[in-house]
Design a protein around this motif. Structure first.
Motif, PDB file in Angstrom:
ATOM      1  N   SER A 172      -1.592   6.912   6.619  1.00  0.00           N
ATOM      2  CA  SER A 172      -2.356   8.110   6.240  1.00  0.00           C
ATOM      3  C   SER A 172      -2.382   8.327   4.735  1.00  0.00           C
ATOM      4  O   SER A 172      -3.241   9.049   4.219  1.00  0.00           O
ATOM      5  CB  SER A 172      -1.764   9.348   6.920  1.00  0.00           C
ATOM      6  OG  SER A 172      -0.450   9.624   6.442  1.00  0.00           O
ATOM      7  N   SER A 173      -1.448   7.703   4.017  1.00  0.00           N
ATOM      8  CA  SER A 173      -1.346   7.907   2.570  1.00  0.00           C
ATOM      9  C   SER A 173      -1.876   6.734   1.761  1.00  0.00           C
ATOM     10  O   SER A 173      -1.765   6.736   0.528  1.00  0.00           O
ATOM     11  CB  SER A 173       0.118   8.164   2.179  1.00  0.00           C
ATOM     12  OG  SER A 173       0.651   9.244   2.918  1.00  0.00           O
ATOM     13  N   GLY A 174      -2.407   5.738   2.424  1.00  0.00           N
ATOM     14  CA  GLY A 174      -2.957   4.595   1.711  1.00  0.00           C
ATOM     15  C   GLY A 174      -1.920   3.690   1.093  1.00  0.00           C
ATOM     16  O   GLY A 174      -2.173   3.029   0.077  1.00  0.00           O
ATOM     17  N   ILE A 175      -0.732   3.629   1.698  1.00  0.00           N
ATOM     18  CA  ILE A 175       0.325   2.749   1.211  1.00  0.00           C
ATOM     19  C   ILE A 175       0.035   1.322   1.660  1.00  0.00           C
ATOM     20  O   ILE A 175      -0.214   1.075   2.840  1.00  0.00           O
ATOM     21  CB  ILE A 175       1.704   3.187   1.746  1.00  0.00           C
ATOM     22  CG1 ILE A 175       2.014   4.635   1.344  1.00  0.00           C
ATOM     23  CG2 ILE A 175       2.800   2.235   1.266  1.00  0.00           C
ATOM     24  CD1 ILE A 175       2.152   4.871  -0.123  1.00  0.00           C
ATOM     25  N   GLY A 176       0.106   0.378   0.728  1.00  0.00           N
ATOM     26  CA  GLY A 176      -0.185  -1.006   1.077  1.00  0.00           C
ATOM     27  C   GLY A 176       1.011  -1.912   1.124  1.00  0.00           C
ATOM     28  O   GLY A 176       0.905  -3.077   1.540  1.00  0.00           O
ATOM     29  N   GLN A 177       2.176  -1.411   0.694  1.00  0.00           N
ATOM     30  CA  GLN A 177       3.377  -2.245   0.665  1.00  0.00           C
ATOM     31  C   GLN A 177       4.604  -1.362   0.855  1.00  0.00           C
ATOM     32  O   GLN A 177       4.709  -0.293   0.250  1.00  0.00           O
ATOM     33  CB  GLN A 177       3.472  -3.001  -0.661  1.00  0.00           C
ATOM     34  CG  GLN A 177       4.615  -3.996  -0.761  1.00  0.00           C
ATOM     35  CD  GLN A 177       4.503  -4.880  -2.011  1.00  0.00           C
ATOM     36  OE1 GLN A 177       3.448  -4.916  -2.657  1.00  0.00           O
ATOM     37  NE2 GLN A 177       5.563  -5.581  -2.357  1.00  0.00           N
ATOM     38  N   LEU A 178       5.521  -1.799   1.708  1.00  0.00           N
ATOM     39  CA  LEU A 178       6.761  -1.074   1.953  1.00  0.00           C
ATOM     40  C   LEU A 178       7.951  -1.915   1.519  1.00  0.00           C
ATOM     41  O   LEU A 178       8.032  -3.106   1.828  1.00  0.00           O
ATOM     42  CB  LEU A 178       6.901  -0.739   3.445  1.00  0.00           C
ATOM     43  CG  LEU A 178       5.863   0.212   4.050  1.00  0.00           C
ATOM     44  CD1 LEU A 178       6.096   0.358   5.553  1.00  0.00           C
ATOM     45  CD2 LEU A 178       5.908   1.574   3.367  1.00  0.00           C
ATOM     46  N   TYR A 179       8.878  -1.276   0.792  1.00  0.00           N
ATOM     47  CA  TYR A 179      10.154  -1.890   0.475  1.00  0.00           C
ATOM     48  C   TYR A 179      11.156  -1.331   1.498  1.00  0.00           C
ATOM     49  O   TYR A 179      11.597  -0.183   1.373  1.00  0.00           O
ATOM     50  CB  TYR A 179      10.631  -1.516  -0.925  1.00  0.00           C
ATOM     51  CG  TYR A 179       9.623  -1.670  -2.047  1.00  0.00           C
ATOM     52  CD1 TYR A 179       8.648  -2.668  -2.048  1.00  0.00           C
ATOM     53  CD2 TYR A 179       9.669  -0.798  -3.153  1.00  0.00           C
ATOM     54  CE1 TYR A 179       7.758  -2.798  -3.101  1.00  0.00           C
ATOM     55  CE2 TYR A 179       8.786  -0.925  -4.212  1.00  0.00           C
ATOM     56  CZ  TYR A 179       7.824  -1.923  -4.182  1.00  0.00           C
ATOM     57  OH  TYR A 179       6.945  -2.039  -5.231  1.00  0.00           O
TER      58      TYR A 179
END
Length: 308
Positions: free
Chosen positions: A71-78
């Motif tokens: 929903s927040s447009g995050i493209g990469q997670l650490y």
């Protein structure tokens, strides 16, 4: 949110360019070329893909985390990974998080680090890197070591710096095709280091040479002006441009404390709308640097708690 802001950002680009001094395109590299650059997966600045990232230290709510990212447009997670992942009680949640994030088109990297890692590189490779790598759950490796927290940083800094770089070398030697990225503070450009040839260099540049990119902990809740995000991050953005390495800018959302110094480093207590106004200015100003790779939010729990 980012799509809707495009017309606004175009206008802001003109304003911020006038307010923020852009770096020279041909910034001089302080250290000599390193033989480890190719092993670290050198990325040309022109190929930088600007995506927003987010640290995930609490992996106990995988679906909620992925929903927030989507929903927040995050493209990469650490995503924080414990040692001995295969036998960890956290494995089911981390597996679910990784699978659902990847299904949504989000890159997932294994996040780990501790100051003591600099003195225990072989342990890190055996008990953290290799289990994370063999799980098949991650695209890349993301380290957050922060060696300046060690007592020896004030008494034997050069030794700690050398050990830190040796750690990165060993991670590179064992990561295979997985790209390695690292978190660094914005002031690592002031810390002396030696290049692989023994030439004088700085710690930020030696880390960049050994990684596929860095995330700079440029924690400020104002974008422009003295001591704003763009000001404190300018050295690292310029170094990344000179070395052809992506540089992402970290922004804090968690509670750090109640002093003025604490408060200026975080968006804790802000609404997301007000924060996004500042982040739009960061995006616009940092885009003057070819190395700029987007923003990273610290962290999922703090961001989730923010009011709209």
């Amino acid at each position: 949110m980012r799509v809707a802001l495009r017309p606004f950002l175009a206008f802001l680009a003109v304003v911020v360019t006038a307010l923020v001094a852009a770096p020279t395109a041909g910034a001089t590299q302080r250290g000599g070329a390193s033989s480890v650059a190719s092993a670290a997966g050198a990325t040309t600045a022109a190929a930088v893909n600007r995506t927003r990232a987010m640290w995930v230290w609490d992996t106990s709510t995988p679906q909620a985390t992925v929903d927030l990212a989507v929903s927040s447009g995050i493209g990469q997670l650490y995503v924080a990974v414990p040692p001995n992942l295969a036998t960890s009680s956290q494995l089911p949640d981390i597996t679910t998080l990784s699978q659902r994030a990847r299904a949504a088109g989000i890159r997932v990297d294994a996040l780990g680090g501790d100051p003591t890692w600099v003195d225990n590189a072989s342990w890190v490779v055996t008990y953290w890197l290799k289990p994370a790598k063999s799980s098949g759950l991650f695209t890349g490796i993301h380290t957050d070591v922060e060696p300046y927290s060690l007592p020896a940083w004030t008494t034997k800094q050069s030794t700690v710096v050398a050990s830190y770089l040796t750690l990165l070398d060993k991670l590179n030697a064992n990561a295979g095709s997985m790209p390695i990225e690292s978190d660094i503070p914005f002031w690592f450009g002031t810390i002396a280091a030696k290049s692989s040839t023994g030439a004088s260099s700085t710690l930020d540049r030696e880390i960049m040479k050994r990684t596929a990119g860095v995330t700079v902990m440029a924690y400020r809740n104002t974008a422009t002006g003295p001591d704003g995000t763009l000001d404190v991050a300018s050295t690292e953005l310029a170094a990344g441009s000179a070395l052809g390495k992506p540089v992402r800018l970290g922004q804090e959302t968690t509670h750090l404390g109640d002093t003025a110094v604490d408060r200026k480093q975080t968006f804790f207590g802000w609404t997301r709308t007000d924060m996004e106004a500042q982040l739009a200015l960061v995006d616009s100003g940092a885009s003057a640097y070819s190395s700029y790779a987007g923003l990273a939010l610290h962290d999922a729990s703090g961001y989730a708690a923010m009011a709209s």
